[in-house]
Design a protein around this motif. Structure first.
Motif, PDB file in Angstrom:
ATOM      1  N   GLY A  70       0.799  -1.219   0.000  1.00 25.11           N
ATOM      2  CA  GLY A  70       0.000   0.000   0.000  1.00 25.11           C
ATOM      3  C   GLY A  70       0.826   1.260   0.000  1.00 25.11           C
ATOM      4  O   GLY A  70       0.422   2.277   0.557  1.00 25.11           O
ATOM      5  N   GLY A  71       1.995   1.208  -0.616  1.00 22.42           N
ATOM      6  CA  GLY A  71       2.862   2.382  -0.685  1.00 22.42           C
ATOM      7  C   GLY A  71       3.687   2.616   0.553  1.00 22.42           C
ATOM      8  O   GLY A  71       4.353   3.641   0.672  1.00 22.42           O
ATOM      9  N   LYS A  72       3.709   1.645   1.506  1.00 27.02           N
ATOM     10  CA  LYS A  72       4.467   1.803   2.750  1.00 27.02           C
ATOM     11  C   LYS A  72       5.387   0.606   2.953  1.00 27.02           C
ATOM     12  O   LYS A  72       5.046  -0.528   2.616  1.00 27.02           O
ATOM     13  CB  LYS A  72       3.516   1.944   3.935  1.00 27.02           C
ATOM     14  CG  LYS A  72       2.642   3.187   3.867  1.00 27.02           C
ATOM     15  CD  LYS A  72       1.716   3.279   5.068  1.00 27.02           C
ATOM     16  CE  LYS A  72       0.821   4.512   4.987  1.00 27.02           C
ATOM     17  NZ  LYS A  72      -0.111   4.611   6.138  1.00 27.02           N
ATOM     18  N   LYS A  73       6.552   0.878   3.541  1.00 23.85           N
ATOM     19  CA  LYS A  73       7.541  -0.171   3.756  1.00 23.85           C
ATOM     20  C   LYS A  73       7.088  -1.143   4.839  1.00 23.85           C
ATOM     21  O   LYS A  73       6.673  -0.746   5.921  1.00 23.85           O
ATOM     22  CB  LYS A  73       8.875   0.450   4.169  1.00 23.85           C
ATOM     23  CG  LYS A  73       9.981  -0.575   4.431  1.00 23.85           C
ATOM     24  CD  LYS A  73      11.296   0.093   4.788  1.00 23.85           C
ATOM     25  CE  LYS A  73      11.249   0.699   6.192  1.00 23.85           C
ATOM     26  NZ  LYS A  73      12.554   1.235   6.603  1.00 23.85           N
ATOM     27  N   LEU A  74       7.174  -2.438   4.530  1.00 22.55           N
ATOM     28  CA  LEU A  74       6.962  -3.476   5.546  1.00 22.55           C
ATOM     29  C   LEU A  74       8.281  -4.089   5.989  1.00 22.55           C
ATOM     30  O   LEU A  74       8.441  -4.460   7.151  1.00 22.55           O
ATOM     31  CB  LEU A  74       6.060  -4.589   4.980  1.00 22.55           C
ATOM     32  CG  LEU A  74       4.596  -4.244   4.704  1.00 22.55           C
ATOM     33  CD1 LEU A  74       3.853  -5.496   4.257  1.00 22.55           C
ATOM     34  CD2 LEU A  74       3.921  -3.642   5.934  1.00 22.55           C
TER      35      LEU A  74
END
Length: 594
Positions: free
Chosen positions: A502-506
């Motif tokens: 979703g456009g965020k780093k995991l």
């Protein structure tokens, strides 16, 4: 290889077909020429101003525009961009002009300057327009915005450069004409160059060019320029290091081992060599026609030498040669017109025709007829040679444009317009299949990563072999926007693994070569295995989901994209990101998943 877009085919058709009509039927019609240039200029404004994500620097300037819009006037000087550009951009944002308006403004400036200058000074306007497109000047304005504006501002100083009264003879020096010229010609010229330098510092190269352009063109000057080029090639690294640290904050330091300080390849020499060889062959005729043409001849030689340096030693010289090479769009038409029959030849033909009518005897008429035949043959030969030169120029422009398509010049192929682009504002009207097709159609790494911010995408990234050495600042910025490490150049040759959702780093690691864990793909729990091998170990990239391999395992960065809305892998792609890529970074795919 990126796809060629029909909009560019249409552009070339608009340039060539009416241009050829103008050349063969309405050569002396200022009205036709004016209409022609206005139509072409309007099309250039549309193509450049209404593009979406086109050009390697598109998103870089989108970030600059956003940051400048939030920066007070008093703090603009703290930014690294030149102050003239920043003030211009800030004024646009203050008047409520958005990002698309900014690109329209740039296109208007570029097209207006080019069309006005071509209409005023070119001997064959449509050839100059075609060269303006084919030799990258317009494409520069769609990518390297500051650089292109600076170059076109310098272009407006053409008449001052040509009309310079510089004369290096002792007689003229004694008369004081040399110093008088500095006041009446050089000062306004310098003012234009300083304005250009406020958009891009490299425009300052045009100040020494002013003093070089009128030096007599002979074997001595050729030898001196050649020797200077050889000295540079021998001491390139310390010279570039000094210039980089003095003017560009160390951005182009050879010790950083970036694409800017590597050879660009012999591809860059071909056209400049042809132009200079033609100018050298025609130099006497050019000088006889107009002594001021010494400027165009000298600049063609300097352009060839600069591109020779680009090809064999230092790619960053492309940032300097643009300011000199642009005058080619006036030199080539001058040389083609040299091949045409002169007005005096047509006058002589008309006179001989009248003499034949008045000839007192058959013998006199026959003698005049022989001379008439010779003059008519001269005209026929002139037309043949000029037509050959004209069509050869057109053929080379088409061929050169084809190579630009192959190499994806400036990231402008394929073309996407803002009118039909799939963006955040209108995506609610598109299906997930449309989302995925948009992602897969992105022709460069920066544009591809911009699309990965979609909330339904889970992205797996694994590096293979040498990596990150070819990245430029705007591509690094695209990693930052996904929450990933912005300093990717320090990881050259190391392992690299990352997961974005979703456009965020995991997850992200610059050291781990292997990760294995249970992972949630939407509502489904799967077994995930990722492997990255840099140059230090076995070069390998693997992304397995429930035991099925998806990574292409190619050198560079390997991406696998999962769409949670469709519950399927929708793309697997790799981008070669080492130094050899020169940041073209086109997607490589073996197949496109459903």
């Amino acid at each position: 290889m990126p796809k060629f877009s029909l909009i560019y085919v249409f552009l070339f058709a608009v340039i060539l077909i009416p241009g050829l009509i103008q050349y063969y039927r309405y050569k002396n019609s200022r009205t036709y020429t004016l209409i022609y240039l206005c139509v072409v200029g309007a099309l250039l404004i549309f193509i450049g101003g209404f593009r979406y994500g086109v050009g390697f620097d598109y998103y870089s300037y989108a970030n600059i525009w956003e940051e400048v819009s939030k920066t007070p006037f008093g703090k603009l000087s703290a930014r690294k961009e030149e102050i003239g550009f920043l003030i211009c951009l800030k004024l646009l944002t203050m008047f409520g002009i958005g990002l698309q308006g900014f690109y329209i403004f740039v296109s208007v400036v570029a097209a207006a300057i080019a069309m006005v200058m071509i209409g005023k000074y070119s001997k064959i306007p449509f050839i100059s327009v075609f060269l303006f497109i084919a030799l990258n000047y317009f494409y520069n304005a769609m990518n390297l915005v500051r650089y292109a504006i600076a170059g076109l501002i310098c272009f407006t100083a053409y008449s001052l450069l040509m009309n310079s009264k510089l004369d290096y003879t002792k007689e003229k020096m004694r008369a004081g004409a040399f110093f008088k010229n500095l006041l009446t010609n050089f000062l306004p010229y310098t003012a234009i160059i300083l304005l250009a330098a406020s958009f891009h510092k490299s425009a300052l190269i045009m100040i020494p060019v002013y003093f070089i352009a009128k030096i007599p063109f002979n074997y001595i000057s050729l030898s001196v320029y050649g020797a200077a080029t050889l000295v540079y090639l021998l001491f390139a690294d310390p010279i570039i290091k000094f210039l980089s640290e003095t003017f560009f904050g160390g951005s182009y330091n050879p010790e950083k081992n970036t694409v800017y300080t590597k050879p660009g390849g012999m591809y860059y020499i071909f056209i400049p060599l042809l132009v200079f060889a033609a100018a050298l062959f025609a130099s006497k005729a050019l000088m006889k026609k107009d002594p001021r043409n010494i400027v165009l001849i000298n600049l063609s030689y300097l352009s060839f030498l600069a591109y020779f340096i680009v090809a064999v030693k230092t790619y960053i010289f492309t940032r300097l040669v643009f300011f000199i090479y642009i005058f080619t769009i006036f030199l080539v038409p001058e040389m083609i017109r040299l091949l045409e029959p002169s007005g005096e030849t047509f006058d002589k033909l008309a006179q001989l025709k009248e003499k034949m009518k008045l000839a007192p005897s058959q013998a006199a008429r026959q003698k005049i007829s022989q001379e008439f035949g010779k003059v008519r043959k001269t005209i026929t030969d002139g037309r043949t040679f000029s037509n050959f030169g004209l069509w050869a120029c057109i053929a080379f422009c088409i061929m050169f444009t084809s190579t630009q398509v192959y190499y994806g010049s400036h990231g402008i192929f394929p073309y996407v317009s803002a009118i039909d682009a799939v963006n955040d504002a209108n995506r609610v009207f598109y299906s997930r299949e449309d989302y995925n097709r948009t992602l897969i159609s992105m022709p460069s790494m920066a544009r591809y990563m911009f699309e990965l911010k979609d909330k339904n995408y889970i992205v797996f990234i694994a590096a293979c072999g040498e990596n990150f050495g070819g990245l430029r600042d705007w591509t690094v910025k695209s990693f930052t926007q996904l929450g990933l490490n912005p300093d990717l150049k320090s990881n050259i040759g190391k392992n690299y693994l990352a997961i974005v959702s979703g456009g965020k780093k995991l997850y992200e690691s610059n050291d781990e070569a292997y990760v294995q864990d249970n992972f949630m793909l939407g509502q489904n729990k799967v077994r995930l295995s990722m492997i990255s091998g840099g140059t230090a170990g076995a070069a390998r990239a693997s992304i397995e989901i429930d035991g099925e391999e998806y990574a292409l395992n190619k050198h560079g960065l390997n991406f696998v994209v999962y769409d949670t809305a469709r519950e399927a892998v929708v793309d697997k792609v790799s981008f070669r990101t080492d130094l050899s890529s020169r940041d073209t970074m086109y997607p490589e795919r073996e197949s496109t998943p459903g």
